[in-house]
Design an enzyme around this catalytic site. Structure first.
Site, PDB file in Angstrom:
ATOM      1  N   ASP A  46       0.842  -1.201   0.000  1.00 57.17           N
ATOM      2  CA  ASP A  46       0.000   0.000   0.000  1.00 57.17           C
ATOM      3  C   ASP A  46       0.882   1.259   0.000  1.00 57.17           C
ATOM      4  OD1 ASP A  46       0.854  -0.116   2.624  1.00 57.17           O
ATOM      5  OD2 ASP A  46      -1.147   0.072   3.514  1.00 57.17           O
ATOM      6  N   GLU A 117      -1.238  -5.743   8.141  1.00 56.93           N
ATOM      7  CA  GLU A 117      -0.372  -5.053   9.100  1.00 56.93           C
ATOM      8  C   GLU A 117      -0.954  -5.156  10.500  1.00 56.93           C
ATOM      9  OE1 GLU A 117       0.760  -0.967   8.263  1.00 56.93           O
ATOM     10  OE2 GLU A 117       1.072  -1.459   6.153  1.00 56.93           O
ATOM     11  N   GLU A 185       9.267  -5.063  10.152  1.00 56.73           N
ATOM     12  CA  GLU A 185       9.769  -3.811   9.561  1.00 56.73           C
ATOM     13  C   GLU A 185      10.332  -2.877  10.626  1.00 56.73           C
ATOM     14  OE1 GLU A 185       6.966  -1.688   7.071  1.00 56.73           O
ATOM     15  OE2 GLU A 185       8.290   0.053   6.895  1.00 56.73           O
TER      16      GLU A 185
HETATM   17  O1  KIV Z   1       3.340  -1.073   1.594  1.00 59.83           O
HETATM   18  C1  KIV Z   1       4.477  -1.548   1.619  1.00 59.83           C
HETATM   19  O2  KIV Z   1       5.285  -1.386   0.698  1.00 59.83           O
HETATM   20  C2  KIV Z   1       4.839  -2.303   2.798  1.00 59.83           C
HETATM   21  C3  KIV Z   1       6.284  -2.445   3.079  1.00 59.83           C
HETATM   22  C4  KIV Z   1       6.854  -1.174   3.559  1.00 59.83           C
HETATM   23  C5  KIV Z   1       6.539  -3.517   4.061  1.00 59.83           C
HETATM   24  O3  KIV Z   1       3.995  -2.748   3.507  1.00 59.83           O
END
Ligand code: KIV
Length: 287
Positions: A46, A117, A185
């Site tokens: 996202d 997430e 992360e």
């Molecule tokens: O949206 C994204 O690119 C992510 C990464 C930062 C892990 O979730």
């Protein structure tokens, strides 16, 4: 030609100590080059909102936008494992919505798994619902941008023993809820190591040090394309932004100076007799 890997391949790679490589991707062309480069996975994150759509955060990104970009990535990389990132509030509200949206991702964009997430009890419930419905899903803990309001922005996480313990508990709960892998992360190396030590499933990192089973990086960061902000954990492998800007500027100069197009090189040919007729027609039309 790559062969699209599947979850058992990734488990085997973890057991063999072979690192998994993945980069984000959001469009057909980039995905094509990512596949040609031999990446194991592509994440349609996202982060799309920030690096492709120009939003300041990932919050405004919608399911429809994610599906559209993920479909383009699939067309560009038909032989690469693709992870679809569930956008803000596409899975938080209820188990039903979480299953419906995870299902849409798989059905409409042909991605191989989804990513959620967070590691709060509510997210663990949603993980259980989604995996219970048969959708492969990955957890994502640590610096989770969808929780930026709660964690005080885009700041490194897991920097005290108590914070590491909390992340370890989240990872265990997500794995127990059916997550086939956990992405960590923005944490110190030892935190990544602690999470890895309690999980049987693969643990991947982005800014989580060297001890995880694989590394993710954001394409626009590593390619030197996104220059609004560069996290500490990014290594730049190219300067695509500068290369493109120079190319655009050269084009502008060429056109202004009437150096492009060159008719002998960049224009379609016409039979000389027909050309003469057209030239005459132009003259006649002026009269
Ligand atoms: O949206 C994204 O690119 C992510 C990464 C930062 C892990 O979730």
């Amino acid at each position: 030609m790559n062969k699209r890997k599947s979850i058992p391949n990734f488990i085997q790679m973890m057991e063999d100590g072979e690192k998994v490589t993945w980069i984000t991707g959001y469009d057909y062309l980039t995905a094509k080059y990512e596949e040609r480069a031999g990446l194991d996975m592509i994440l349609v994150g996202d982060s799309l909102g920030m690096v492709q759509l120009g939003y300041e955060t990932t919050f405004p990104v919608t399911m429809d936008e994610c599906i559209e970009h993920c479909s383009a990535v699939r067309r560009g990389a038909p032989n690469t494992f693709v992870v679809g990132d569930m956008p803000y509030m596409s899975y938080q509200i209820s188990d039903e919505e979480a299953i419906e949206n995870a299902g849409r991702f798989i059905k409409e964009s042909d991605c191989d798994c989804v990513k959620l997430e967070g590691g709060t009890p509510l997210i663990v419930e949603r993980m259980k619902a989604i995996t219970g419905a048969g959708v492969a899903a990955m957890g994502h803990i640590g610096l989770t941008p969808q929780f930026a309001g709660q964690i005080g922005g885009y700041k490194a996480q897991g920097k005290s023993a108590a914070a590491v313990k909390a992340l370890v508990e989240q990872a265990k709960a997500l794995e127990a809820a059916g997550a086939w892998a956990i992405l960590v992360e923005g944490v110190p190396t030892v935190t990544g190591k602690a999470i890895k030590s309690v999980c049987k499933c693969p643990v991947y990192g982005i800014g989580a040090g060297s001890q995880t089973d694989g590394q993710l990086i954001i394409y626009a960061d590593m390619a030197g394309f996104y220059d609004d902000f560069t996290p500490k954990f990014v290594k730049k492998y190219a300067n695509v932004g500068e290369v493109l800007q120079n190319a655009f500027a050269e084009y502008v100069k060429d056109v202004k100076e009437k150096k492009f197009p060159e008719d002998a090189v960049h224009a379609y040919k016409i039979d000389p007799e027909e050309e003469a007729k057209v030239e005459k027609m132009i003259e006649d039309m002026k009269k």
